[in-house]
Design an enzyme around this catalytic site. Structure first.
Site, PDB file in Angstrom:
ATOM      1  NE  ARG A   1      -3.086 -21.212 -28.879  1.00  0.00           N
ATOM      2  CZ  ARG A   1      -2.376 -20.523 -29.773  1.00  0.00           C
ATOM      3  NH1 ARG A   1      -2.946 -19.573 -30.486  1.00  0.00           N
ATOM      4  NH2 ARG A   1      -1.109 -20.775 -29.969  1.00  0.00           N
TER       5      ARG A   1
ATOM      6  CG  ASP B   1     -10.658 -19.872 -29.289  1.00  0.00           C
ATOM      7  OD1 ASP B   1      -9.447 -19.625 -29.291  1.00  0.00           O
ATOM      8  OD2 ASP B   1     -11.268 -20.357 -30.262  1.00  0.00           O
TER       9      ASP B   1
ATOM     10  NE  ARG C   1     -16.307 -21.999 -30.816  1.00  0.00           N
ATOM     11  CZ  ARG C   1     -15.714 -20.819 -31.032  1.00  0.00           C
ATOM     12  NH1 ARG C   1     -14.470 -20.605 -30.626  1.00  0.00           N
ATOM     13  NH2 ARG C   1     -16.373 -19.868 -31.636  1.00  0.00           N
TER      14      ARG C   1
END
Lengths: 264, 264
Positions: free
Chosen positions: A50, A52, A204
């Site tokens: 996935r 975000d 991140r």
């Protein structure tokens, strides 16, 4: 049945991430809606992982099973006609039935981009984390060396992660400036991380911590001590999603090869 | 009173063009609203020229008169704080009282961008005219030579234009490929036109006609015969606005110089 593998690029700005959600505003929902219109089948796609909300993709890989007889060279154009302009299928091939876009992946590359300068780059504002002052890219490069190798990345993983093991391998980490001349008033810093797999928010949090290294708030050596601490609280903040792009997913050629070429 | 000159960049995608309209959804409206909040004055800005809905700017120039005492080095940041993210003031200076951003301009450069490739460039889809097949850039370059010089551009001007004379001078016209290697699968063609002034839709009609030259539907020589015809119907279609960017506006240094430096 055939197993079809596609490379999908998207501008994540308008979407609630890749994976399907009740809101239906995800990249996966749009892909599955396009496949339904194209094939008449209710198809569930599998992705390499996935992404975000706000995160982009240059090389997301998906696969799905279908009985549709559409020749493989027609899939890209047919899908792009049915998809919104910010999702583009850039490649399609038929693969072995056991190919799985997540489980068969052997390495993944993410890119995180930071813009330094007096102003954001207007035309890339959805693609770059904006930092108004210069960053010490030499220190950031040194810090980046510490993440290469096999480590427990607990410190660089969201506490919301549910993975059993936080050990991952980073094969390669590099930092590039664009344009390369670091004396310019405005420049982009691209951080590329290639690894066996990534934990939730890992790129991140590494980017957010490296920015603090670039600001002189932490030493490059701190990256090593943060890793050793195995404590999310020791690392820097999670950098904003819109600077992140899923760059590339790699597979063994074997995994991609059709088991039965006569199906083509 | 002071005369303040600013360089303004914008992504035109979300706006109904530069010039104020009853809809209020124009770049000028947002600039004037920001100036009102900043200075408390109802200020009318003058620009180097309007741009149409969807057209972008890298170097639009505006000027306006104000009694505000804000030091000149503060204007950019103060304005950018009040403007939407897709409008950026990248420079500000105090200029001579007689400076006028349209009348004082001596040359203007526009850029028109075409993307050739199997797919649009996802992240530049608002900035590029998408053309799915290759274009003959050598023929386009040759065609472009014919627009350089002083000509009556009636054939390359919208019939909605109300100008008394359609004679304009193009100082320079160039075509660049990015990346320069024309054998690539996907590349951008940038057409730069620098002139004394431009008629309504002139760059977009020249671009639309050159694309037909690139497609082999017209010869490069046709550009000359179209010019001579002084008939809009002889030229090609008006290319879509989103490929166009107002690139740069140039002034005599004299026009920009403050008449009274003691005002600073």
């Amino acid at each position: 049945m055939r197993n079809i593998c596609m490379t999908v690029s998207y501008d994540g700005t308008a979407y609630s991430g890749f994976q399907t959600q009740p809101s239906q505003n995800t990249v996966q929902d749009y892909l599955e809606k396009a496949l339904l219109r194209l094939t008449g089948e209710v198809i569930k796609v599998t992705s390499s992982g996935r992404t975000d909300a706000g995160v982009h993709s240059r090389g997301q890989v998906i696969n799905f099973y279908t009985a549709a007889k559409i020749p493989i060279e027609r899939w890209c154009l047919a899908m792009n006609t049915l998809l919104p302009a910010d999702i583009v299928v850039s490649g399609a091939k038929q693969v072995a039935m056991e190919f799985h876009s997540r489980r068969s992946a052997i390495r993944k590359t993410y890119r995180y981009t930071i813009r330094c300068g007096r102003h954001p780059d207007l035309f890339k504002r959805h693609l770059e984390f904006y930092h108004p002052t210069r960053l010490n890219t030499d220190a950031m490069r040194e810090g980046l060396l510490h993440v290469v190798g096999t480590h427990d990345f607990t410190s660089f993983c969201s506490e919301r992660s549910t993975k059993l093991s936080n050990v991952r391998t980073i094969f390669e980490a590099k930092l590039e400036c664009d344009p390369p001349d670091a004396m310019l008033e405005s420049y982009a810093i691209h951080i590329y991380l290639t690894g066996s797999g990534f934990l939730y928010n890992m790129v991140r949090i590494i980017a957010g911590t490296l920015i603090q290294v670039g600001e002189g708030k932490r030493t490059s050596e701190a990256i090593r001590t943060i890793l050793e601490a195995k404590n999310r609280a020791k690392a820097g903040p999670t950098a904003v999603p819109h600077g992140l792009t899923l760059w590339e997913v790699s597979y063994n050629e074997d995994a991609l090869t059709l088991d039965c070429l006569s199906d083509l």
